[in-house]
Design a protein around this motif. Structure first.
Motif, PDB file in Angstrom:
ATOM      1  N   GLN A 144       0.833  -1.198   0.000  1.00 34.64           N
ATOM      2  CA  GLN A 144       0.000   0.000   0.000  1.00 34.64           C
ATOM      3  C   GLN A 144       0.871   1.252   0.000  1.00 34.64           C
ATOM      4  OE1 GLN A 144      -3.412  -0.303  -0.038  1.00 34.64           O
ATOM      5  NE2 GLN A 144      -3.131  -2.525  -0.086  1.00 34.64           N
ATOM      6  N   ASN A 145       0.263   2.358  -0.452  1.00 31.70           N
ATOM      7  CA  ASN A 145       0.932   3.641  -0.281  1.00 31.70           C
ATOM      8  C   ASN A 145       1.121   3.901   1.209  1.00 31.70           C
ATOM      9  OD1 ASN A 145       1.011   4.234  -2.987  1.00 31.70           O
ATOM     10  ND2 ASN A 145      -0.839   5.478  -2.967  1.00 31.70           N
ATOM     11  N   ALA A 146       2.258   4.472   1.567  1.00 28.03           N
ATOM     12  CA  ALA A 146       2.512   4.783   2.971  1.00 28.03           C
ATOM     13  C   ALA A 146       3.365   6.035   3.059  1.00 28.03           C
ATOM     14  CB  ALA A 146       3.225   3.622   3.666  1.00 28.03           C
ATOM     15  N   HIS A 147       3.027   6.900   4.013  1.00 26.64           N
ATOM     16  CA  HIS A 147       3.852   8.081   4.272  1.00 26.64           C
ATOM     17  C   HIS A 147       5.017   7.649   5.147  1.00 26.64           C
ATOM     18  CE1 HIS A 147       5.071  11.673   6.628  1.00 26.64           C
ATOM     19  NE2 HIS A 147       5.044  12.204   5.429  1.00 26.64           N
ATOM     20  N   THR A 148       6.218   7.812   4.643  1.00 28.15           N
ATOM     21  CA  THR A 148       7.408   7.359   5.356  1.00 28.15           C
ATOM     22  C   THR A 148       8.306   8.548   5.650  1.00 28.15           C
ATOM     23  OG1 THR A 148       7.306   5.261   4.172  1.00 28.15           O
ATOM     24  CG2 THR A 148       9.351   5.770   5.312  1.00 28.15           C
ATOM     25  N   PRO A 149       8.511   8.888   6.933  1.00 29.03           N
ATOM     26  CA  PRO A 149       9.438   9.985   7.252  1.00 29.03           C
ATOM     27  C   PRO A 149      10.838   9.653   6.766  1.00 29.03           C
ATOM     28  CG  PRO A 149       8.116   9.353   9.161  1.00 29.03           C
ATOM     29  CD  PRO A 149       7.890   8.308   8.125  1.00 29.03           C
TER      30      PRO A 149
END
Length: 255
Positions: free
Chosen positions: A243-248
Motif C-alpha cells: 500500500q501507499n505509505a507516508h514514510t518519514p
C-alpha cells in the motif's frame, strides 16, 4: 536473477486447484477422459509429484463464491486456474479477490484456455488473445530456459502426441522469463510457458491442456505443473498488496 527457493519440506504448501467444470457434466467423452474432472486430474498429478510437500484441494465454478472464499484464499499458497467456456460467469468480486491475493504474494498457475480468463487478463493488462485451431496435431514443447526451476526434469522436447493448436501472435506482455516454446505439426509456434511477477506474487502460464485430449494425465506435463507450484510458492507467506505509505525520511545522510 537468483533462483527461487521453495519453502522447506516441513512446511507443506497449500494448493487450490480451480476449474470451471463446464465440459465434464455435459460431455460424455470429456467425462470418460477426466472422470474426476480436469481439476481432479490436475490435483492427482500434483499429489503424485509433490507428495507430502503439498496439501491439495479442489474448487469449481458452481460452488458458492466459486469455491474461492476469503477463507479458502487466505489458506492458499498457490492457485491453479483452468477455464474455457464460462469465463464471463466468474463473478467480478471473486476475480478481484484473487487478484489482490496474487498481488499480496499468492502464486497463480493459469492453464490452457485460462489465457482468456478474467483473472489473467486483469493481471496482464492486455487482450491475451491468440490464434488457434483444433486438428489434434502433435505438439513439441521446447525448453528455452534449461536452468529454470520449472524446467527441472522435463524432457527436451516434451512430446504431446495430440493437442489443440495455439499460435502467435499471443497478446500478452513480454514475459519476465520464457521457459517453454511450442511447435506444432502444422507449423505454428507459441510461447507456451511464461513467467511473470505481479506485485508480490508469481504467475506462470502454461498452454497445453485442452479438454479433448488426456494432457493432464501426461507424466511430463504433471512434472511441469508440480515444478511450477514450487516456483510460484511465496517466500514468506501471503498478505495484502503493498500500500501507499507516508514514510518519514530517516536516512542518516538526509538534512
Amino acid at each position: 536473477m537468483a533462483a527461487h527457493v521453495p519453502p522447506p519440506a516441513e512446511a507443506p504448501l497449500n494448493v487450490t486447484v480451480w476449474s470451471e467444470n463446464y465440459h465434464e457434466p455435459r460431455e460424455e467423452e470429456v467425462r470418460r477422459r477426466y472422470p474426476t474432472g480436469i481439476h481432479g486430474a490436475i490435483a492427482d498429478g500434483l499429489r503424485e509429484e509433490l507428495g507430502p510437500r503439498a496439501r491439495v484441494r479442489t474448487a469449481v465454478l458452481e460452488e458458492p463464491e466459486h469455491g474461492l472464499t476469503d477463507e479458502v484464499l487466505a489458506a492458499t499458497d498457490v492457485l491453479t486456474w483452468w477455464g474455457h467456456m464460462a469465463h464471463e460467469e466468474v463473478d467480478d468480486k471473486v476475480v478481484e479477490r484473487v487478484r489482490r491475493r496474487v498481488l499480496g504474494g499468492m502464486g497463480l498457475l493459469v492453464l490452457h484456455s485460462g489465457h482468456y480468463s478474467k483473472i489473467f487478463r486483469s493481471l496482464m493488462g492486455t487482450t491475451c488473445t491468440l490464434n488457434w485451431r483444433d486438428a489434434g496435431e502433435r505438439e513439441l514443447v521446447w525448453t528455452v530456459s534449461p536452468g529454470h526451476p520449472i524446467a527441472r526434469g522435463v524432457p527436451h522436447p516434451l512430446v504431446i502426441e495430440a493437442q489443440e493448436t495455439y499460435g502467435e501472435p499471443f497478446g500478452i506482455p513480454q514475459p519476465d522469463e520464457l521457459v517453454f516454446v511450442s511447435g506444432f505439426a502444422g507449423g505454428e509456434v507459441f510461447r507456451s510457458g511464461c513467467c511473470y511477477r505481479r506485485g508480490l506474487g508469481r504467475v506462470f502460464y502454461f498452454s497445453p491442456g485442452d479438454q479433448k485430449y488426456p494432457v493432464y494425465h501426461h507424466p511430463d506435463v504433471r512434472r511441469v505443473l508440480a515444478n511450477a507450484v514450487l516456483w510460484a510458492a511465496p517466500d514468506a507467506g501471503t498478505g495484502e498488496p503493498l500500500q501507499n505509505a507516508h514514510t518519514p525520511i530517516t536516512w542518516q545522510g538526509a538534512r
